[in-house]
Design an enzyme around this catalytic site. Structure first.
Site, PDB file in Angstrom:
ATOM      1  N   ASP A  26      35.112  35.006  68.397  1.00  0.00           N
ATOM      2  CA  ASP A  26      34.857  34.204  69.595  1.00  0.00           C
ATOM      3  C   ASP A  26      35.656  32.892  69.580  1.00  0.00           C
ATOM      4  OD1 ASP A  26      33.725  33.649  72.033  1.00  0.00           O
ATOM      5  OD2 ASP A  26      31.848  32.876  71.205  1.00  0.00           O
ATOM      6  N   ASN A  74      31.324  42.040  78.530  1.00  0.00           N
ATOM      7  CA  ASN A  74      32.619  41.396  78.807  1.00  0.00           C
ATOM      8  C   ASN A  74      33.329  41.950  80.047  1.00  0.00           C
ATOM      9  OD1 ASN A  74      33.379  40.787  75.297  1.00  0.00           O
ATOM     10  ND2 ASN A  74      32.617  39.346  76.815  1.00  0.00           N
TER      11      ASN A  74
HETATM   12  C1  IPE Z   1      30.885  37.858  72.138  1.00  0.00           C
HETATM   13  O1  IPE Z   1      31.515  36.754  72.682  1.00  0.00           O
HETATM   14  C2  IPE Z   1      31.737  39.073  72.324  1.00  0.00           C
HETATM   15  C3  IPE Z   1      32.964  39.085  71.554  1.00  0.00           C
HETATM   16  C4  IPE Z   1      33.385  38.172  70.741  1.00  0.00           C
HETATM   17  C5  IPE Z   1      33.756  40.261  71.708  1.00  0.00           C
HETATM   18  P1  IPE Z   1      31.217  36.251  74.168  1.00  0.00           P
HETATM   19  O2  IPE Z   1      32.084  35.066  74.373  1.00  0.00           O
HETATM   20  O3  IPE Z   1      31.330  37.363  75.130  1.00  0.00           O
HETATM   21  O4  IPE Z   1      29.666  35.835  74.069  1.00  0.00           O
HETATM   22  P2  IPE Z   1      28.807  34.842  74.948  1.00  0.00           P
HETATM   23  O5  IPE Z   1      29.029  35.224  76.385  1.00  0.00           O
HETATM   24  O6  IPE Z   1      29.305  33.456  74.674  1.00  0.00           O
HETATM   25  O7  IPE Z   1      27.412  35.030  74.472  1.00  0.00           O
HETATM   26  C1  IPE Z   2      36.305  36.071  72.389  1.00  0.00           C
HETATM   27  O1  IPE Z   2      36.811  34.877  72.883  1.00  0.00           O
HETATM   28  C2  IPE Z   2      37.080  37.263  72.885  1.00  0.00           C
HETATM   29  C3  IPE Z   2      36.315  38.163  73.747  1.00  0.00           C
HETATM   30  C4  IPE Z   2      35.065  38.010  74.107  1.00  0.00           C
HETATM   31  C5  IPE Z   2      37.017  39.327  74.244  1.00  0.00           C
HETATM   32  P1  IPE Z   2      36.336  34.315  74.275  1.00  0.00           P
HETATM   33  O2  IPE Z   2      37.236  34.820  75.337  1.00  0.00           O
HETATM   34  O3  IPE Z   2      34.889  34.568  74.505  1.00  0.00           O
HETATM   35  O4  IPE Z   2      36.582  32.760  74.067  1.00  0.00           O
HETATM   36  P2  IPE Z   2      35.711  31.580  74.640  1.00  0.00           P
HETATM   37  O5  IPE Z   2      34.310  31.802  74.159  1.00  0.00           O
HETATM   38  O6  IPE Z   2      35.789  31.664  76.133  1.00  0.00           O
HETATM   39  O7  IPE Z   2      36.324  30.354  74.086  1.00  0.00           O
HETATM   40 MG    MG Z   3      33.219  33.507  74.051  1.00  0.00          MG
END
Ligand code: IPE
Ligand code: IPE
Ligand code: MG
Length: 245
Positions: A26, A74
């Site tokens: 993340d 996602n």
């Molecule tokens: C969790 O991260 C999913 C992945 C890292 C693939 P998200 O960014 O989707 O989670 P939330 O929305 O902050 O809980």
């Molecule tokens: C995790 O990084 C990747 C996926 C969930 C696919 P994010 O895209 O959630 O990154 P932030 O949380 O917006 O910084």
């Molecule tokens: Mg995220």
């Protein structure tokens, strides 16, 4: 639960390492935003870092690693971002095949039927080609959700009961476990979540019943092997009792 770290090439590393580490990758979006770049740049950096961390885990002798790459939630993201992430999977799946030295088994966690057909095929081929490798198991959670995984297991178990192949009184925790995407792996020992969020976001909710958690503000693209060392040192100091004394 814990293995002895035989291949230890870093003096700082503890001798007791987790058998199975889960990474919630993340913070890619914020990494890009901080640099005034589009979010997709963060995903590319995150994918490169995935490679580095896989290599490092292999070098230090971790047996099972799971990476949360795309959740069932996602899909709510803008179409452009989702397709950029899917393209990275295409690229990095092929890349993993070239990059990893042999003996790493690839397993995908999640409902891959929702992915484009070419990607599904790549995934199935990669799983088939690596199924006999034994040194490390690398699990990629793509269109994965812990709740979806449990619902999916429940449907399969119900079908067995309906078909008369399973007695309802014989449904145990092991039965459920045997229908999870992770059925071949032991429970996760350590879950690492970078980016400052203190939640699981539907990752390995069944398998983490007795996991240790490590949270850090570092964003995933900046999560280096040194950061992993810190998590491993922290893990080695935890007193795990599993309900005992
Ligand atoms: C969790 O991260 C999913 C992945 C890292 C693939 P998200 O960014 O989707 O989670 P939330 O929305 O902050 O809980
Ligand atoms: C995790 O990084 C990747 C996926 C969930 C696919 P994010 O895209 O959630 O990154 P932030 O949380 O917006 O910084
Ligand atoms: Mg995220």
């Amino acid at each position: 639960m814990a293995i002895f770290n035989k291949k230890n090439n870093s003096e700082e590393l503890p001798t007791v390492l987790p058998n199975h580490i889960g990474f919630i990758m993340d913070g890619n979006g914020r990494w890009a935003k901080k640099r005034g770049l589009p979010r997709t740049f963060g995903h590319t950096e995150g994918a490169k870092n995935f490679r580095k961390i896989v290599r490092y885990c292999k070098d230090i002798g971790i047996k099972y690693i799971s990476f949360y790459a795309f959740s069932t939630e996602n899909w709510k993201r803008p179409k452009d971002e989702v397709s950029a992430i899917m393209n990275l999977f295409r690229e990095y799946i092929v890349d993993v095949r070239n990059y990893l030295s042999e003996n790493t088994k690839m397993v995908f966690l999640g409902d891959i039927s929702a992915l484009d057909e070419d990607l599904q095929k790549k995934i199935i081929d990669l799983e088939n080609d690596t199924k006999d490798y034994t040194e490390m198991t690398l699990m990629m959670a793509v269109n994965y959700g812990g709740r979806d995984e449990i619902a999916n297991a429940t449907r399969q178990i119900a079908q067995k009961v309906k078909d008369g192949e399973l007695d309802i009184n014989d449904i145990s925790e092991d039965t459920v476990n045997n229908f999870l995407y992770t059925r071949e792996a032991p429970d996760v020992d350590l879950i690492i979540r970078p980016s400052g969020e203190l939640r699981l976001s539907n990752f390995l909710i069944w398998q983490s019943a007795y996991a240790e958690f490590y949270f850090t503000d570092v964003l995933w693209p900046d999560f280096t092997p040194k950061e992993l060392d810190k998590a491993l040192i922290d893990f080695s100091k935890r007193g795990r009792r599993f309900g005992g004394v």
